[in-house]
Design a protein around this motif. Sequence first.
Motif, PDB file in Angstrom:
ATOM      1  N   ASP A 186      -7.603   7.634   3.528  1.00  0.00           N
ATOM      2  CA  ASP A 186      -8.054   9.024   3.629  1.00  0.00           C
ATOM      3  C   ASP A 186      -7.938   9.733   2.287  1.00  0.00           C
ATOM      4  N   ASP A 187      -8.805  10.725   2.071  1.00  0.00           N
ATOM      5  CA  ASP A 187      -8.724  11.547   0.857  1.00  0.00           C
ATOM      6  C   ASP A 187      -7.332  12.153   0.728  1.00  0.00           C
ATOM      7  N   GLY A 188      -6.837  12.203  -0.478  1.00  0.00           N
ATOM      8  CA  GLY A 188      -5.534  12.809  -0.743  1.00  0.00           C
ATOM      9  C   GLY A 188      -4.393  11.824  -0.729  1.00  0.00           C
ATOM     10  N   THR A 189      -4.608  10.600  -0.215  1.00  0.00           N
ATOM     11  CA  THR A 189      -3.525   9.621  -0.218  1.00  0.00           C
ATOM     12  C   THR A 189      -3.448   8.941  -1.579  1.00  0.00           C
ATOM     13  N   LEU A 190      -2.235   8.511  -1.926  1.00  0.00           N
ATOM     14  CA  LEU A 190      -2.049   7.811  -3.195  1.00  0.00           C
ATOM     15  C   LEU A 190      -2.856   6.521  -3.208  1.00  0.00           C
ATOM     16  N   LEU A 191      -2.895   5.818  -2.086  1.00  0.00           N
ATOM     17  CA  LEU A 191      -3.634   4.566  -2.032  1.00  0.00           C
ATOM     18  C   LEU A 191      -5.114   4.789  -2.332  1.00  0.00           C
ATOM     19  N   ALA A 192      -5.699   5.827  -1.754  1.00  0.00           N
ATOM     20  CA  ALA A 192      -7.118   6.109  -2.017  1.00  0.00           C
ATOM     21  C   ALA A 192      -7.355   6.391  -3.489  1.00  0.00           C
ATOM     22  N   ALA A 208     -10.052   0.491   5.643  1.00  0.00           N
ATOM     23  CA  ALA A 208      -8.632   0.841   5.665  1.00  0.00           C
ATOM     24  C   ALA A 208      -7.894   0.054   6.728  1.00  0.00           C
ATOM     25  N   THR A 209      -8.520  -0.104   7.889  1.00  0.00           N
ATOM     26  CA  THR A 209      -7.894  -0.883   8.952  1.00  0.00           C
ATOM     27  C   THR A 209      -7.695  -2.328   8.521  1.00  0.00           C
ATOM     28  N   THR A 231       2.848   7.070 -11.728  1.00  0.00           N
ATOM     29  CA  THR A 231       2.477   7.635 -10.431  1.00  0.00           C
ATOM     30  C   THR A 231       3.102   6.868  -9.286  1.00  0.00           C
ATOM     31  N   LEU A 232       3.081   5.556  -9.399  1.00  0.00           N
ATOM     32  CA  LEU A 232       3.576   4.728  -8.306  1.00  0.00           C
ATOM     33  C   LEU A 232       5.094   4.706  -8.256  1.00  0.00           C
ATOM     34  N   THR A 233       5.735   4.543  -9.412  1.00  0.00           N
ATOM     35  CA  THR A 233       7.191   4.407  -9.414  1.00  0.00           C
ATOM     36  C   THR A 233       7.899   5.715  -9.103  1.00  0.00           C
ATOM     37  N   ARG A 234       7.194   6.825  -9.188  1.00  0.00           N
ATOM     38  CA  ARG A 234       7.825   8.079  -8.782  1.00  0.00           C
ATOM     39  C   ARG A 234       8.122   8.103  -7.297  1.00  0.00           C
ATOM     40  N   ALA A 277      -3.528  -1.717  -2.449  1.00  0.00           N
ATOM     41  CA  ALA A 277      -4.605  -1.341  -3.368  1.00  0.00           C
ATOM     42  C   ALA A 277      -5.267  -2.589  -3.947  1.00  0.00           C
ATOM     43  N   ILE A 278      -4.459  -3.578  -4.331  1.00  0.00           N
ATOM     44  CA  ILE A 278      -5.004  -4.836  -4.857  1.00  0.00           C
ATOM     45  C   ILE A 278      -5.832  -5.536  -3.793  1.00  0.00           C
ATOM     46  N   GLN A 279      -5.321  -5.604  -2.572  1.00  0.00           N
ATOM     47  CA  GLN A 279      -6.046  -6.271  -1.493  1.00  0.00           C
ATOM     48  C   GLN A 279      -7.355  -5.558  -1.178  1.00  0.00           C
ATOM     49  N   THR A 280      -7.349  -4.221  -1.246  1.00  0.00           N
ATOM     50  CA  THR A 280      -8.573  -3.461  -0.983  1.00  0.00           C
ATOM     51  C   THR A 280      -9.615  -3.729  -2.055  1.00  0.00           C
TER      52      THR A 280
END
Length: 444
Positions: A216-222, A205-206, A151-154, A175-178
Amino acid sequence: MTRRDAPGAPPDADALAFLTRPGLTRLWTAVRARLERNGLQPTGTVRLQNLDAQECEALSLLLAKPLTAPNATIRLADLDTRLRASAVGRGLAATLAELGPPLTDRRAAREATAAERTRLWSTAEETLTATPLGDQPWSRQWLEEIRRSGTLTRQSSRRPSDHSSQTALTTVTQAIQTLATLFPGTGPDSTPTPTPATWGRGELATRTTGSAHGLDDGTLLARLVLRGIALAQDVEFPTDAPSRRALWRRASVTPDEVSSTVLTYGLRPTGGTWQETALRERADHHLETHLTLRELRTVRLELTPRTRIHVCENPRIVEAAADAGCTAPLICTSGSATTVVLTLLDALAATGCAFAYHGDFDWAGIALANRVMQRYEATTPWRMNAADYEYLITRSQVHGTPQLSLTGAPVVAMWDRELTPLMQALGIALHEEGALDLLLEDLG
């Protein structure tokens, strides 16, 4: 083509013009593909089949030997030597670059991409190890699942000069920091312990991305963060919006539950708290009420058993019902059944309420009606059958109302097999307001 007399001079214009003649088009296409696979080295051969007379003549002149057979095998090394000795005066790769478009060293690109991915995961491992998550088995599993899924490397393009590799690295690092912010330590049984603080999702998020919309919903990070929370809490990954919000709350993160509302009218819950009392009073005074997700988590929406609740699509129906002093309970989807709408309907369905649904007679309206009726078994169409559609269309034509053409791909109405064919045959769309007087009659 004749031999050049001045090495290093620009290629002869006539020679280049010769190379672009139609009879050589297939040759250059095949040679370009082979060169890009070979690391731009003139090795191997290309084979051309079913040559026509024009191609045979052009190839004969280029190679300085007659070609009469319908097929030809050409060694790239010979072609490279021939071009260098000709008026072109440069090798095969340089010649094709001159003819354009630029060549791509696909072998080098693959190697560069592999190197970038190695760097990505190596950096991610180092980042994870440097946080409190480093000694957590679930975090290692999480990172490995992300790596395996691709998913990420794409996000990374085939050309490492693009910024997408850095974007992928930034995403996994954030993502790791969150997750490290949410799970700063472990309990006595080695299970991750959430931070005692409660975060707003925008606030979190900030803190970890610099943007209030980073999670936000729909983001890869979420999605990556939610997958980590699910593994840390040993629960299933959420598949819908309510379960995503519930998972955020398990990690002490409060999603935005106040900006989205559902428009209601005439709800009279039987509970005795101030919230239920306020809803009854607003219903008694024929006032509409907007409920947020936050309110729906606390209010007890227990109505009289088997209460029939009408559901409409357009807010104008609610407005007109309030103006007319209607008494029947009404809920509006406001054009689409969003999460807050479905949350309310779920709560009412769980208490035994039944629904009657009406919407627009267009394909989007039929799709939304299907969605509601499929989700709630105790749902019946409300003036939403083929006979209703035909009557409303006939009435509008008698009144001289301009007709709205029905556009888009047809949608089968699951509750009435005659409705979709009739709508296709008449080709007219009808918005909910066209039945307003009839709907108010039912609500009275």
